[in-house]
Design an enzyme around this catalytic site. Structure first.
Site: not given
Ligand code: NAD
Length: 480
Positions: A150, A174, A177-178, A227, A282, A381
């Site tokens: 997101f 994809k 969704e947020r 995440s 991140c 985190e």
């Molecule tokens: P998230 O993991 O909740 O969601 C990321 C994606 O995964 C979304 O599209 C979501 O729909 C999908 N998803 C969520 N739960 C799932 C599940 N159980 N099974 C399958 N798909 C699922 O992450 P977020 O809250 O949207 O983003 C923030 C996180 O992203 C933080 O941890 C941040 O550190 C990380 N991030 C990392 C980088 C990097 O470069 N390493 C960059 C940006 C964000």
């Protein structure tokens, strides 16, 4: 009545057929902007079929023509930069200048991709034996998928789509969704740039949609950013299904402040790193290790500046920090503040008491002093505006403390000593380092990813890695 967002399949918008639907909020006001389908798995089938159908003609399109789409796309993104930034601020909450910079970082990747004719050249070794030449060419994989988080609704889809499609692949995105709305605009502009229908498709959804992409037999590669637990899950699941995977996960970024640092500059950099985008980056600085006698002055300056930080709607020009993404997320971050207090850290500034708007999902900047490496707030985190200060007597102990983290996304040192900077560079375990830089995000021409549990895979995002990730090598040995 909020509208349910449509998918984009083969260039057409199509309404979802879903049983589960979530609201998309403006986190600064709590207003519902739209609705998003979570489980339209059938749309994945349609999008993958559209991408599969578009692949042969797109892969056969001369690379110079594919690159020219990127040149046109770059101009369109630049012309719509303000509009895209406003879309990011509306659905994410970050301040408008930050959103504007985000779009700029996305545009950089399009500029990188426009150089594909230089970057995708192969290799030739003539006469390896009498009359025998060997050459290597890079060919696209086919249908590839991208799953975005997101927190960068414009930039992260742009990490993935330009290098993937300029290399000749077709794509299924994809978005989160947020924050799913900005990506629709990104696709509109791609179409306007002349990208044929079906080359990039977009399916909204949550975990059920991701799961179908991870197991779909036609999808050759998956790029994921999100995440840590989901990154690990995506890596394991998609690999199990025989796919190439790059999964960028969560972070806990350590910043080391040396006694010889230019303290004013270090404090400004830390403020921007820890509280910029409400800590939902991140690359957000999350733990500061104050070395030697610098601790008291550092904490005093951080507390003073943070207490004056203007928290509010990202569209207001004097706002310095926007809201968190959801009410549940604010509650989660508040839970970490309570945990920090319970585990014995000193609460130097309590963001729950900060002046801020009542509507929306706001939380003020929070500062903890006298934190220990074993405490939850120093290990997990938080992804919110909470900064923890650990004190250590020496650089060596500071690096050793930072290296105990399971994460290794970024790390920064603030110093005027070349010796200290070199020691840090050679011993810290993280993928992206800063020396006197608060947010050491590599420009698009370099690879972007962390180490340890911040990354699952081999080839990073952006840079040459992106082109290697989205292509397969073919080696031809020929006798004439
Ligand atoms: P998230 O993991 O909740 O969601 C990321 C994606 O995964 C979304 O599209 C979501 O729909 C999908 N998803 C969520 N739960 C799932 C599940 N159980 N099974 C399958 N798909 C699922 O992450 P977020 O809250 O949207 O983003 C923030 C996180 O992203 C933080 O941890 C941040 O550190 C990380 N991030 C990392 C980088 C990097 O470069 N390493 C960059 C940006 C964000």
């Amino acid at each position: 009545m909020a509208q349910v967002l449509q998918h984009v399949i083969a260039g057409e918008r199509r309404s979802p057929r879903a049983t589960r639907i979530d609201p998309v909020f403006n986190p600064a006001t709590g207003e519902v902007l739209s609705e998003v389908a979570l489980d339209d798995v059938e749309a994945v089938e349609e999008a993958v079929r559209a991408a599969e159908a578009a692949f042969p003609a797109w892969a056969a399109t001369p690379i110079l023509e594919r690159a020219r789409v990127m040149f046109r796309y770059r101009e369109l993104l630049a012309a719509h930069r303000q509009q895209l930034a406003e879309s990011v601020t509306r659905e994410h909450g970050k301040i408008l200048s930050d959103a504007f910079n985000e779009v700029g970082r996305g545009i950089e990747v399009v500029e990188l991709a426009a150089g594909a004719p230089s970057l995708l050249k192969g290799e030739v070794l003539p006469e390896v034996a009498h009359g025998v030449d060997v050459s290597m060419v890079r060919v696209p994989l086919g249908v590839v998928a991208g799953i975005a988080p997101f927190n960068f609704p414009a930039m992260i889809p742009l990490w993935m789509i330009p290098p993937a499609v300029v290399s000749g692949n077709t794509f299924v995105l994809k978005p989160s969704e947020r924050t799913p709305m900005t990506s629709l605009k990104l696709l509109e502009l791609l179409k306007e740039a002349g990208l044929p229908d079906g080359v990039v498709n977009l399916v909204h959804g949550g975990a059920p949609v991701v799961d179908r992409l991870l197991s779909h037999p036609t999808v050759r590669a998956v790029s994921f950013v999100g995440s840590q637990p989901v990154a690990e899950y995506v890596y394991r699941t998609a690999s199990h299904h025989g796919k190439r995977v790059q999964a960028l996960g969560g972070a806990k970024n350590f910043h080391i402040v040396m006694p010889d640092a230019q303290l004013d500059q270090a404090v400004d950099a830390l403020m921007a790193s820890a509280y910029g985008s409400a800590g939902e980056r991140c690359l957000a600085g999350s733990v500061v290790i104050a070395v030697g006698e610098v601790g008291d002055a550092l904490v005093a300056q951080l507390r003073e500046k943070a207490s004056r930080l203007k928290v509010g709607n990202g569209f207001d020009s004097d706002t310095e920090m926007g809201p968190l993404i959801r009410l549940q997320h604010r509650q989660r971050v508040e839970g970490y503040i309570e945990r920090g207090i319970a585990e014995g850290a000193q609460l130097a500034l309590d963001g729950r008491r900060h002046p801020m708007p009542r509507d929306g999902f706001f939380l003020g900047p929070t500062l903890f002093d006298r934190v220990e490496a074993e405490m939850t707030i120093a290990r997990e985190e938080i992804f919110g505006p909470v900064l923890s200060v650990i004190r250590r007597p020496s650089l060596e102990e500071a690096v050793e403390t930072a290296n105990r983290s399971r994460f290794g996304n970024t790390a920064t040192i603030y110093t005027t000593s070349g010796r200290a900077a070199r020691y840090f560079r050679d011993h810290i375990q993280a993928g992206m380092l800063g020396v006197n830089i608060g947010v050491p995000a590599p420009v698009a021409w370099f690879p972007f990813a962390g180490w340890k549990d911040s990354f699952y895979g081999d080839l990073h995002a952006t840079g040459l890695d992106a082109f290697w990730f989205y292509t397969e090598r073919r080696v031809i040995t020929a006798r004439w």
